[in-house]
Design an enzyme around this catalytic site. Sequence first.
Site, PDB file in Angstrom:
ATOM      1  N   ARG A  40       0.842  -1.202   0.000  1.00 60.60           N
ATOM      2  CA  ARG A  40       0.000   0.000   0.000  1.00 60.60           C
ATOM      3  C   ARG A  40       0.864   1.232   0.000  1.00 60.60           C
ATOM      4  O   ARG A  40       1.894   1.242   0.683  1.00 60.60           O
ATOM      5  CB  ARG A  40      -0.830   0.075   1.280  1.00 60.60           C
ATOM      6  N   LYS A  76       2.631  -8.107   4.437  1.00 61.94           N
ATOM      7  CA  LYS A  76       2.091  -6.892   3.818  1.00 61.94           C
ATOM      8  C   LYS A  76       3.146  -5.804   3.922  1.00 61.94           C
ATOM      9  O   LYS A  76       3.941  -5.774   4.874  1.00 61.94           O
ATOM     10  CB  LYS A  76       0.833  -6.449   4.571  1.00 61.94           C
ATOM     11  N   THR A 142     -10.047 -10.659  -7.816  1.00 63.65           N
ATOM     12  CA  THR A 142     -10.651 -10.349  -6.512  1.00 63.65           C
ATOM     13  C   THR A 142     -12.142 -10.092  -6.693  1.00 63.65           C
ATOM     14  O   THR A 142     -12.974 -10.627  -5.949  1.00 63.65           O
ATOM     15  CB  THR A 142      -9.980  -9.105  -5.891  1.00 63.65           C
ATOM     16  N   LEU A 172     -15.410   2.637  -5.546  1.00 63.84           N
ATOM     17  CA  LEU A 172     -15.369   2.118  -6.921  1.00 63.84           C
ATOM     18  C   LEU A 172     -13.938   2.159  -7.449  1.00 63.84           C
ATOM     19  O   LEU A 172     -13.651   2.782  -8.463  1.00 63.84           O
ATOM     20  CB  LEU A 172     -16.300   2.939  -7.812  1.00 63.84           C
ATOM     21  N   GLY A 173     -13.047   1.516  -6.728  1.00 66.51           N
ATOM     22  CA  GLY A 173     -11.647   1.469  -7.167  1.00 66.51           C
ATOM     23  C   GLY A 173     -11.406   0.295  -8.096  1.00 66.51           C
ATOM     24  O   GLY A 173     -12.315  -0.136  -8.827  1.00 66.51           O
ATOM     25  N   VAL A 175     -11.159  -2.845  -7.570  1.00 68.46           N
ATOM     26  CA  VAL A 175     -12.049  -3.991  -7.357  1.00 68.46           C
ATOM     27  C   VAL A 175     -13.514  -3.559  -7.442  1.00 68.46           C
ATOM     28  O   VAL A 175     -14.319  -4.202  -8.119  1.00 68.46           O
ATOM     29  CB  VAL A 175     -11.785  -4.666  -5.995  1.00 68.46           C
ATOM     30  N   GLY A 176     -13.849  -2.473  -6.735  1.00 67.97           N
ATOM     31  CA  GLY A 176     -15.251  -2.058  -6.642  1.00 67.97           C
ATOM     32  C   GLY A 176     -15.873  -1.810  -8.005  1.00 67.97           C
ATOM     33  O   GLY A 176     -17.027  -2.194  -8.252  1.00 67.97           O
ATOM     34  N   LYS A 199     -15.770   8.544 -10.809  1.00 70.10           N
ATOM     35  CA  LYS A 199     -16.066   7.108 -10.726  1.00 70.10           C
ATOM     36  C   LYS A 199     -17.563   6.864 -10.549  1.00 70.10           C
ATOM     37  O   LYS A 199     -18.130   5.971 -11.181  1.00 70.10           O
ATOM     38  CB  LYS A 199     -15.276   6.479  -9.570  1.00 70.10           C
ATOM     39  N   ALA A 251     -13.039  -5.011   0.838  1.00 63.21           N
ATOM     40  CA  ALA A 251     -12.072  -4.283   1.668  1.00 63.21           C
ATOM     41  C   ALA A 251     -11.487  -5.189   2.742  1.00 63.21           C
ATOM     42  O   ALA A 251     -12.199  -6.016   3.322  1.00 63.21           O
ATOM     43  CB  ALA A 251     -12.744  -3.069   2.311  1.00 63.21           C
TER      44      ALA A 251
HETATM   45  P1  NAD Z   1      -8.470   1.322  -4.736  1.00 63.70           P
HETATM   46  O1  NAD Z   1      -7.578   2.261  -4.015  1.00 63.70           O
HETATM   47  O2  NAD Z   1      -8.323   1.122  -6.205  1.00 63.70           O
HETATM   48  O3  NAD Z   1     -10.022   1.704  -4.487  1.00 63.70           O
HETATM   49  C1  NAD Z   1     -10.531   2.230  -3.308  1.00 63.70           C
HETATM   50  C2  NAD Z   1     -11.703   3.121  -3.695  1.00 63.70           C
HETATM   51  O4  NAD Z   1     -12.369   3.552  -2.512  1.00 63.70           O
HETATM   52  C3  NAD Z   1     -11.263   4.397  -4.445  1.00 63.70           C
HETATM   53  O5  NAD Z   1     -12.059   4.565  -5.599  1.00 63.70           O
HETATM   54  C4  NAD Z   1     -11.499   5.505  -3.431  1.00 63.70           C
HETATM   55  O6  NAD Z   1     -11.795   6.746  -4.038  1.00 63.70           O
HETATM   56  C5  NAD Z   1     -12.678   4.933  -2.659  1.00 63.70           C
HETATM   57  N1  NAD Z   1     -12.883   5.497  -1.344  1.00 63.70           N
HETATM   58  C6  NAD Z   1     -11.975   5.862  -0.414  1.00 63.70           C
HETATM   59  N2  NAD Z   1     -12.575   6.350   0.675  1.00 63.70           N
HETATM   60  C7  NAD Z   1     -13.913   6.264   0.446  1.00 63.70           C
HETATM   61  C8  NAD Z   1     -15.066   6.610   1.192  1.00 63.70           C
HETATM   62  N3  NAD Z   1     -14.987   7.127   2.418  1.00 63.70           N
HETATM   63  N4  NAD Z   1     -16.286   6.372   0.654  1.00 63.70           N
HETATM   64  C9  NAD Z   1     -16.408   5.852  -0.588  1.00 63.70           C
HETATM   65  N5  NAD Z   1     -15.335   5.521  -1.352  1.00 63.70           N
HETATM   66  C10 NAD Z   1     -14.109   5.727  -0.836  1.00 63.70           C
HETATM   67  O7  NAD Z   1      -8.338  -0.074  -3.959  1.00 63.70           O
HETATM   68  P2  NAD Z   1      -8.716  -1.523  -4.449  1.00 63.70           P
HETATM   69  O8  NAD Z   1      -7.511  -2.176  -4.999  1.00 63.70           O
HETATM   70  O9  NAD Z   1      -9.977  -1.498  -5.222  1.00 63.70           O
HETATM   71  O10 NAD Z   1      -8.982  -2.219  -3.028  1.00 63.70           O
HETATM   72  C11 NAD Z   1     -10.096  -1.844  -2.233  1.00 63.70           C
HETATM   73  C12 NAD Z   1     -10.038  -2.611  -0.918  1.00 63.70           C
HETATM   74  O11 NAD Z   1     -10.018  -4.016  -1.181  1.00 63.70           O
HETATM   75  C13 NAD Z   1      -8.794  -2.333  -0.055  1.00 63.70           C
HETATM   76  O12 NAD Z   1      -9.154  -2.481   1.304  1.00 63.70           O
HETATM   77  C14 NAD Z   1      -7.851  -3.449  -0.446  1.00 63.70           C
HETATM   78  O13 NAD Z   1      -6.911  -3.730   0.559  1.00 63.70           O
HETATM   79  C15 NAD Z   1      -8.845  -4.596  -0.603  1.00 63.70           C
HETATM   80  N6  NAD Z   1      -8.377  -5.664  -1.483  1.00 63.70           N
HETATM   81  C16 NAD Z   1      -7.977  -5.389  -2.754  1.00 63.70           C
HETATM   82  C17 NAD Z   1      -7.554  -6.437  -3.562  1.00 63.70           C
HETATM   83  C18 NAD Z   1      -7.136  -6.201  -4.995  1.00 63.70           C
HETATM   84  O14 NAD Z   1      -7.001  -7.177  -5.743  1.00 63.70           O
HETATM   85  N7  NAD Z   1      -6.952  -4.960  -5.428  1.00 63.70           N
HETATM   86  C19 NAD Z   1      -7.514  -7.748  -3.073  1.00 63.70           C
HETATM   87  C20 NAD Z   1      -7.960  -7.993  -1.770  1.00 63.70           C
HETATM   88  C21 NAD Z   1      -8.387  -6.927  -0.975  1.00 63.70           C
END
Ligand code: NAD
Length: 341
Positions: A40, A76, A142, A172-173, A175-176, A199, A251
């Site tokens: 991270r 991590k 994921t 909506l990152g 994964v979302g 997003k 998450a």
């Molecule tokens: P990312 O940083 O791409 O997405 C996170 C999203 O959350 C962003 O769009 C951000 O703007 C949004 N966000 C932040 N604060 C917010 C709030 N208060 N309200 C609404 N939206 C908000 O991260 P990601 O890679 O999509 O991962 C998301 C979560 O899933 C993290 O906790 C990560 O550790 C976990 N995770 C990710 C993976 C992976 O393959 N990327 C795997 C397992 C777990």
Amino acid sequence: MFAQMKAAALSELHFCEHGDLHAVIAIHNTRLGPALGGCRILPYQSEAAAIADAIKLAKGMSYKAALAGVPQGGGKAVIMEPEGDYDRETLFREFGRFVNSLGGRYITAMDSGTEVEDMDAIRLTSPYVSSSSNIGDPSPSTAMGVALGISIAAQFQLHKSLDQLSVAIQGLGHVGMDLAKRLHLAGARLVVSDIDSDKTDFARQYFKACVVDVDDIFHADVDVLAPCGLGGVLNQHSIPRLQCAIVAGCANNQLMNEAAGDALADEGILYAPDYVINSGGLIYCSTRYHGGNQAQVDSNIQRLGQTLLHIFSEARQHKVASHRVANNLAERILYGEQPHA
Ligand code: NAD
């Protein structure tokens, strides 16, 4: 710090301070194999916050690997994002040297704030990296696992299929957004929130999502809440506001503490343990790192559905919260006499 390590049963904690790089690598348990976990980069408020995050996340990775059946331990890395301008490639090359200094006991990958390009920079100085461009982004895998988890939870709790479901996605990152696409294609109705309006606009336009303010997502009137932003969102403030029957998102560390999981169960809300349904990315990284192909990844992800169903059934039968069943299962593998791998 040693008390923190002991409380989490963490085996190693490493620090690097070099130029702009302030990084922590936490290795929790390597009984099943070398630790694998994302890196991270976030603007942490303090060193203590960065260390606490690394420790908690590393422990979660051990539990995740144990239940996902991959030959990895839990680890991590967190990088405290430098203030102001910095050279990103130099930073990640330096981080790669740090990873390399551990001789393969920790393998890094993408996580919040990092991109495939960052993994490519790490690869210039260390071979111990997954999700560089020769392997790819784990996020779609994921999302695939989370969508599967939502579908199993919905059948178990509500006897509903995805096309009959309403789902609120917080975040909506990587994964979302992929999850939103999958659920939309499967016919689910979506409610979404993100701090980034580009997003939410995208999700509204392409997935017919209803957009709500970031604070309103917790009391959206939906079947499922999918937390897909950062951790700790399920706590004494949010849980009493929930209108959903199921919580199932990607998450990490969604539960603020164990009591939050119990509170969900007391409210009759089915919780799909985060590290069980978000293990698709770990499965992807581990399988691809060891030379496997996408078909093997996909079939390994299907297995997480069986694990989840077993956890739900045990929780219902013994009237205990689902996170406790999952933790017990993982701890039997991590500390019992017979590890699965
Ligand atoms: P990312 O940083 O791409 O997405 C996170 C999203 O959350 C962003 O769009 C951000 O703007 C949004 N966000 C932040 N604060 C917010 C709030 N208060 N309200 C609404 N939206 C908000 O991260 P990601 O890679 O999509 O991962 C998301 C979560 O899933 C993290 O906790 C990560 O550790 C976990 N995770 C990710 C993976 C992976 O393959 N990327 C795997 C397992 C777990």
